[in-house]
Design an enzyme around this catalytic site. Structure first.
Site, PDB file in Angstrom:
ATOM      1  CE  LYS A 113       4.886   4.436   2.001  1.00 21.12           C
ATOM      2  NZ  LYS A 113       5.323   4.195   3.389  1.00 21.12           N
ATOM      3  CG  LEU A 114       1.314  -4.898   0.292  1.00 22.34           C
ATOM      4  CD1 LEU A 114       0.220  -5.958   0.461  1.00 22.34           C
ATOM      5  CD2 LEU A 114       2.686  -5.535   0.477  1.00 22.34           C
ATOM      6  CB  ILE A 167       1.261  -9.923 -10.329  1.00 25.46           C
ATOM      7  CG1 ILE A 167       1.628 -11.057  -9.360  1.00 25.46           C
ATOM      8  CG2 ILE A 167       2.434  -9.574 -11.232  1.00 25.46           C
ATOM      9  CD1 ILE A 167       1.864 -12.396 -10.061  1.00 25.46           C
ATOM     10  CG  ASN A 218      -2.264 -15.185  -7.512  1.00 29.56           C
ATOM     11  OD1 ASN A 218      -3.347 -15.553  -7.058  1.00 29.56           O
ATOM     12  ND2 ASN A 218      -1.145 -15.857  -7.308  1.00 29.56           N
ATOM     13  CB  THR A 219       1.607 -11.419  -5.500  1.00 32.33           C
ATOM     14  OG1 THR A 219       2.074 -12.388  -6.434  1.00 32.33           O
ATOM     15  CG2 THR A 219       2.554 -11.333  -4.332  1.00 32.33           C
ATOM     16  NE  ARG A 222       9.127  16.802   9.822  1.00 32.69           N
ATOM     17  CZ  ARG A 222       8.687  15.542   9.708  1.00 32.69           C
ATOM     18  NH1 ARG A 222       7.475  15.219  10.132  1.00 32.69           N
ATOM     19  NH2 ARG A 222       9.445  14.588   9.204  1.00 32.69           N
ATOM     20  N   GLY A 268       5.984  11.537  12.853  1.00 34.36           N
ATOM     21  CA  GLY A 268       6.973  10.668  13.478  1.00 34.36           C
ATOM     22  C   GLY A 268       8.097  11.391  14.169  1.00 34.36           C
TER      23      GLY A 268
HETATM   24  O1  C5P Z   1       9.113  11.136  10.647  1.00 33.73           O
HETATM   25  P1  C5P Z   1       8.029  11.532   9.696  1.00 33.73           P
HETATM   26  O2  C5P Z   1       6.950  12.371  10.362  1.00 33.73           O
HETATM   27  O3  C5P Z   1       8.545  12.153   8.422  1.00 33.73           O
HETATM   28  O4  C5P Z   1       7.334  10.135   9.307  1.00 33.73           O
HETATM   29  C1  C5P Z   1       6.398  10.004   8.269  1.00 33.73           C
HETATM   30  C2  C5P Z   1       5.988   8.563   8.159  1.00 33.73           C
HETATM   31  O5  C5P Z   1       4.988   8.434   7.151  1.00 33.73           O
HETATM   32  C3  C5P Z   1       7.101   7.600   7.767  1.00 33.73           C
HETATM   33  O6  C5P Z   1       6.869   6.381   8.473  1.00 33.73           O
HETATM   34  C4  C5P Z   1       6.931   7.393   6.287  1.00 33.73           C
HETATM   35  O7  C5P Z   1       7.344   6.109   5.870  1.00 33.73           O
HETATM   36  C5  C5P Z   1       5.417   7.528   6.131  1.00 33.73           C
HETATM   37  N1  C5P Z   1       4.922   7.967   4.822  1.00 33.73           N
HETATM   38  C6  C5P Z   1       5.311   9.166   4.233  1.00 33.73           C
HETATM   39  N2  C5P Z   1       4.815   9.526   3.001  1.00 33.73           N
HETATM   40  C7  C5P Z   1       3.928   8.737   2.381  1.00 33.73           C
HETATM   41  C8  C5P Z   1       3.525   7.550   2.967  1.00 33.73           C
HETATM   42  C9  C5P Z   1       4.034   7.193   4.212  1.00 33.73           C
HETATM   43  O8  C5P Z   1       6.095   9.907   4.821  1.00 33.73           O
HETATM   44  N3  C5P Z   1       3.413   9.131   1.237  1.00 33.73           N
END
Ligand code: C5P
Length: 238
Positions: free
Chosen positions: A68-69, A72, A74-75, A185, A214
């Protein structure tokens, strides 16, 4: 370059949101053959996760570096050039126009066509009140739509949004971008901090290409059985 998924397993992204590389390695072993891509996010990045990401990629796994960068130009460009040497399939940048343009042009400079840049629109843990608190006057849907439009213009490979927005985003971006949705979910599982959620079946029907799931997997008593059930649910929606 097309980043569209090939089958149900390919669509499942498992975030390795655990404290140590050993636990992450265990999850990879437990879910072998059932997960298309493993995602390495902030937690593991600060505990040896970057080296582990490269190691998994060298073993042939598809890896999503969720960095999730936002910085700026250049970086961002320098960071993207270094990530492009790591063999990753996906990486995230925030969906701000200049930020995405800097990332895209850095990848073009190094001629990397394999890494799919994903623009993070609005975090799925944020609802209308959170946006208001952060100083935004728009609704989540309007802000996601605005950022999706910018993502297409910047030329990234895909966007990250809630499955609740996937249908509208698909209509907006067509097949130009892949749509990656966390906030998924299965019925009966705990939402945790996620606010804008849908079931795997409904998310696929709404037009998500990839589902990031997750806790319902890695916190299950049997992560393999949980992943298996989710893959079947995805399959039933295709
Ligand atoms: O455990 P869970 O299913 O909620 O995990 C969701 C994953 O997706 C996490 O690693 C979270 O950082 C990532 N994520 C998110 N929403 C975003 C971008 C990434 O939940 N918009």
């Amino acid at each position: 370059m097309s980043y569209r998924p090939a089958n149900a397993i390919d669509r499942l992204i498992l975030p390795l949101d655990v404290p140590t590389v050993e636990q992450a390695r265990q999850l990879v072993t437990q879910t072998k053959g059932l997960v298309g891509t493993y995602k390495i996010g902030m937690q593991l990045q600060f505990a040896g996760g970057l080296q582990f990401a490269e190691e998994l990629a060298k073993e042939g796994h598809s890896i999503f570096l969720d960095v999730k960068l936002l910085d700026i130009d250049n970086t961002i460009a320098s960071a993207v050039k270094n990530v492009s040497k790591m063999g990753m399939k996906f990486m995230t940048v925030h969906a701000y126009p200049k930020n995405m343009r800097a990332a895209v042009s850095a990848l073009e400079d190094v001629g990397n066509k394999d890494l799919c840049l994903l623009g993070v629109t609005v975090l799925t843990s944020m609802d209308e009140q959170d946006l208001k608190d952060a100083g935004y006057a728009r609704s989540t849907e309007a802000l996601v739509e605005h950022r999706a439009h910018d993502a297409v213009a910047a030329g990234v490979g895909g966007i990250v949004c809630s499955p609740l927005e996937a249908k509208a985003m698909r209509e907006k971006v067509g097949d130009k971008l892949c749509i990656v949705t966390p906030g998924v979910r299965p019925k009966g599982s705990d939402a945790g901090d996620q606010r804008r959620i849908m079931t795997p079946y409904d998310a696929i029907k709404a037009g998500s290409d990839y589902l990031v799931i997750g806790r319902p997997i890695y916190r299950a008593d049997d992560p393999r059985a949980a992943a298996e059930a989710i893959v079947s649910e995805i399959e039933s929606a295709l």
